[in-house]
Design a protein around this motif. Structure first.
Motif, mmCIF file in Angstrom:
data_model
loop_
_atom_site.group_PDB
_atom_site.id
_atom_site.type_symbol
_atom_site.label_atom_id
_atom_site.label_comp_id
_atom_site.label_asym_id
_atom_site.label_seq_id
_atom_site.Cartn_x
_atom_site.Cartn_y
_atom_site.Cartn_z
ATOM 1 N N LYS A 118 0.738 -1.220 0.007
ATOM 2 C CA LYS A 118 0.083 0.080 -0.240
ATOM 3 C C LYS A 118 0.757 1.365 -0.031
ATOM 4 O O LYS A 118 0.427 2.376 0.146
ATOM 5 C CB LYS A 118 -0.920 0.162 1.230
ATOM 6 C CG LYS A 118 -1.986 -1.244 1.124
ATOM 7 C CD LYS A 118 -3.104 -0.943 0.151
ATOM 8 C CE LYS A 118 -3.938 -0.123 0.495
ATOM 9 N NZ LYS A 118 -5.078 0.179 -0.456
ATOM 10 N N ASN A 119 2.090 1.270 -0.160
ATOM 11 C CA ASN A 119 3.171 2.345 -0.201
ATOM 12 C C ASN A 119 3.265 2.948 0.836
ATOM 13 O O ASN A 119 3.610 4.282 1.023
ATOM 14 C CB ASN A 119 2.999 3.239 -1.502
ATOM 15 C CG ASN A 119 3.870 3.839 -1.965
ATOM 16 O OD1 ASN A 119 5.136 3.283 -2.273
ATOM 17 N ND2 ASN A 119 3.798 5.094 -2.497
ATOM 18 N N ARG A 120 2.877 2.417 2.324
ATOM 19 C CA ARG A 120 3.067 3.208 3.233
ATOM 20 C C ARG A 120 4.453 3.190 4.077
ATOM 21 O O ARG A 120 4.899 3.913 5.023
ATOM 22 C CB ARG A 120 2.052 2.616 4.343
ATOM 23 C CG ARG A 120 0.624 2.788 4.105
ATOM 24 C CD ARG A 120 -0.127 1.744 5.348
ATOM 25 N NE ARG A 120 -1.620 1.927 4.345
ATOM 26 C CZ ARG A 120 -2.530 1.141 4.826
ATOM 27 N NH1 ARG A 120 -2.065 0.059 5.299
ATOM 28 N NH2 ARG A 120 -3.767 1.168 4.400
ATOM 29 N N VAL A 121 5.274 2.280 3.539
ATOM 30 C CA VAL A 121 6.576 2.198 4.124
ATOM 31 C C VAL A 121 7.698 2.051 3.036
ATOM 32 O O VAL A 121 7.382 1.422 1.809
ATOM 33 C CB VAL A 121 7.052 1.029 4.765
ATOM 34 C CG1 VAL A 121 6.297 1.139 6.231
ATOM 35 C CG2 VAL A 121 6.693 -0.361 4.197
ATOM 36 N N TYR A 122 8.766 2.963 2.856
ATOM 37 C CA TYR A 122 9.731 3.048 1.904
ATOM 38 C C TYR A 122 9.406 3.726 0.557
ATOM 39 O O TYR A 122 10.313 3.832 -0.302
ATOM 40 C CB TYR A 122 10.220 1.628 1.367
ATOM 41 C CG TYR A 122 10.686 0.761 2.869
ATOM 42 C CD1 TYR A 122 11.495 1.450 3.972
ATOM 43 C CD2 TYR A 122 10.077 -0.508 3.194
ATOM 44 C CE1 TYR A 122 11.500 0.869 5.116
ATOM 45 C CE2 TYR A 122 10.781 -1.158 4.081
ATOM 46 C CZ TYR A 122 11.288 -0.616 5.284
ATOM 47 O OH TYR A 122 11.425 -1.345 6.443
ATOM 48 N N GLU A 123 8.220 4.037 0.245
ATOM 49 C CA GLU A 123 7.816 4.587 -0.929
ATOM 50 C C GLU A 123 8.415 3.495 -2.198
ATOM 51 O O GLU A 123 8.861 4.178 -3.087
ATOM 52 C CB GLU A 123 8.110 5.933 -0.954
ATOM 53 C CG GLU A 123 7.472 6.799 0.013
ATOM 54 C CD GLU A 123 8.082 8.304 -0.005
ATOM 55 O OE1 GLU A 123 8.709 8.738 -0.817
ATOM 56 O OE2 GLU A 123 7.293 9.032 0.492
ATOM 57 N N ALA A 124 8.054 2.461 -1.897
ATOM 58 C CA ALA A 124 8.642 1.493 -3.246
ATOM 59 C C ALA A 124 7.590 0.662 -3.764
ATOM 60 O O ALA A 124 8.086 -0.149 -4.582
ATOM 61 C CB ALA A 124 9.575 0.657 -2.272
ATOM 62 N N ALA A 125 6.569 0.874 -3.661
ATOM 63 C CA ALA A 125 5.345 0.334 -4.237
ATOM 64 C C ALA A 125 5.628 0.165 -5.921
ATOM 65 O O ALA A 125 5.457 -0.917 -6.524
ATOM 66 C CB ALA A 125 4.005 0.631 -3.855
ATOM 67 N N GLU A 126 5.899 1.227 -6.497
ATOM 68 C CA GLU A 126 6.043 1.178 -8.034
ATOM 69 C C GLU A 126 7.299 0.538 -8.187
ATOM 70 O O GLU A 126 7.286 -0.448 -9.286
ATOM 71 C CB GLU A 126 6.215 2.751 -8.506
ATOM 72 C CG GLU A 126 6.298 2.708 -10.061
ATOM 73 C CD GLU A 126 6.448 4.231 -10.491
ATOM 74 O OE1 GLU A 126 6.647 4.275 -11.623
ATOM 75 O OE2 GLU A 126 6.368 5.127 -9.704
ATOM 76 N N PHE A 127 8.328 0.640 -7.392
ATOM 77 C CA PHE A 127 9.626 -0.104 -7.851
ATOM 78 C C PHE A 127 9.411 -1.750 -7.717
ATOM 79 O O PHE A 127 10.058 -2.151 -8.572
ATOM 80 C CB PHE A 127 10.678 0.544 -6.662
ATOM 81 C CG PHE A 127 12.021 -0.249 -6.949
ATOM 82 C CD1 PHE A 127 12.902 0.216 -7.711
ATOM 83 C CD2 PHE A 127 12.580 -1.214 -5.964
ATOM 84 C CE1 PHE A 127 13.985 -0.403 -7.986
ATOM 85 C CE2 PHE A 127 13.786 -1.640 -5.990
ATOM 86 C CZ PHE A 127 14.413 -1.266 -7.120
ATOM 87 N N LEU A 128 8.735 -2.055 -6.795
ATOM 88 C CA LEU A 128 8.401 -3.391 -6.597
ATOM 89 C C LEU A 128 7.259 -3.978 -7.353
ATOM 90 O O LEU A 128 7.130 -5.165 -7.452
ATOM 91 C CB LEU A 128 8.370 -3.687 -5.195
ATOM 92 C CG LEU A 128 9.240 -3.511 -4.031
ATOM 93 C CD1 LEU A 128 8.736 -3.467 -2.662
ATOM 94 C CD2 LEU A 128 10.321 -4.527 -4.375
ATOM 95 N N GLU A 129 6.703 -3.009 -8.196
ATOM 96 C CA GLU A 129 5.325 -3.384 -8.925
ATOM 97 C C GLU A 129 4.442 -4.077 -7.848
ATOM 98 O O GLU A 129 3.822 -5.034 -8.230
ATOM 99 C CB GLU A 129 5.704 -4.378 -9.924
ATOM 100 C CG GLU A 129 6.602 -3.683 -11.200
ATOM 101 C CD GLU A 129 6.977 -4.602 -12.250
ATOM 102 O OE1 GLU A 129 6.330 -4.326 -13.512
ATOM 103 O OE2 GLU A 129 7.481 -5.734 -12.153
#
Length: 286
Positions: A221-232
């Protein structure tokens, strides 16, 4: 690869401040750095924590117990500011010699029982109150297997991927690639399992879900590390479905607020001493 090669010295030497954003909370020795007693509130259960994923596990559990009407699970939650070194105070070290949040003191027994490590706290509370841990031997074993999966896997997500992707003072391809590969493998493990199971241990919501959700649910949900897009993250559809179902639980919504010091003021309850605090003492009310 463009990473600079590092040749370790024959004997490692600690350089205080080395380590980026959270360098001040790390050191190569244990023990207290200063004398500071822990506060004790009015309830038998005293929690000392911060709303990191490990802290959220326990506040969600406590709120879920209260949601079930188990009034003996009433608790005080005291804020431990790890960035300021509260975890190295003498009182906290007595509660957890490992100086990590969360730590729980149960004053309903004599002498008071300390419990540290988030997974141990979940198991302790589940057994104490007879809730969120299956009684059927096979289902109980499945639940505990996933609980311990989380305890063993999340350090690769937090201390590995999260550190090198989000917090390290310099970005290097090798560790980011290494830990990204492992985190995506872990997400795939969860996604495949949740394709055939509503919750981690089948159709029953358990402490396994409470342990895994604050880490992996927050990640997708992109609540930690702001990596949701990076991790798909959007490709892990079963993890997202499971996360959204847990997100909707009122006890989870409350648990995520406790000991939270960032985000929207209305979602921050720095300390929790009574159920009314969720409406009367959030930061937007101050």
């Amino acid at each position: 690869m463009t990473d600079t090669t590092y040749t370790p010295p024959s004997v490692w030497k600690w350089e205080p401040g080395n380590g980026g954003k959270f360098a001040n909370i790390n050191r190569p020795v244990a023990g207290a750095t200063h004398d500071k007693a822990l506060p004790v509130g009015k309830h038998p259960l005293q929690l000392y924590s911060l709303a990191t994923p490990n802290g959220v596990k326990v506040t969600v559990m406590l709120e879920e117990l209260l949601e079930k009407g188990i009034t003996a699970a009433e608790y005080d939650a005291h804020l431990i500011q790890i960035g300021e070194g509260d975890q190295f105070g003498s009182g906290f070290v007595e509660a957890n010699p490992n100086s990590k949040i969360p730590a729980l003191m149960d004053h309903s027994v004599s002498p008071p029982q300390r419990v540290f490590e988030s997974g141990a706290i979940l198991l302790y509370l589940a057994e104490k109150f007879g809730a969120f841990l299956p009684t059927d031997p096979a289902k109980r074993t499945e639940c505990l297997s996933w609980l311990f999966w989380q305890m063993g896997s999340a350090p690769m997500l937090g201390g590995g991927f999260g550190h090198f992707y989000a917090y390290a003072p310099e970005k290097y391809q090798y560790p980011i690639d290494r830990y990204t590969m492992e985190v995506k493998r872990q997400l795939d493990v969860l996604d495949r399992h949740l394709a055939d199971n509503r919750f981690m241990a089948g159709d029953e919501y358990t402490i396994a879900d409470m342990a895994i959700y604050p880490w992996y649910g927050a990640l997708v949900k992109n609540r930690v590390y702001e990596a949701a897009e990076f991790l798909e993250a959007h490709t892990y559809t079963n993890v997202l479905r499971w996360t959204e179902e847990i997100d909707a639980r009122p006890a989870v919504q409350r648990g995520r607020m406790v000991n939270r010091t960032w985000g929207e003021p209305s979602e921050q309850l720095h300390e929790r001493h009574d159920a009314s605090d969720f409406t009367d003492k959030t930061e937007d009310k101050r």
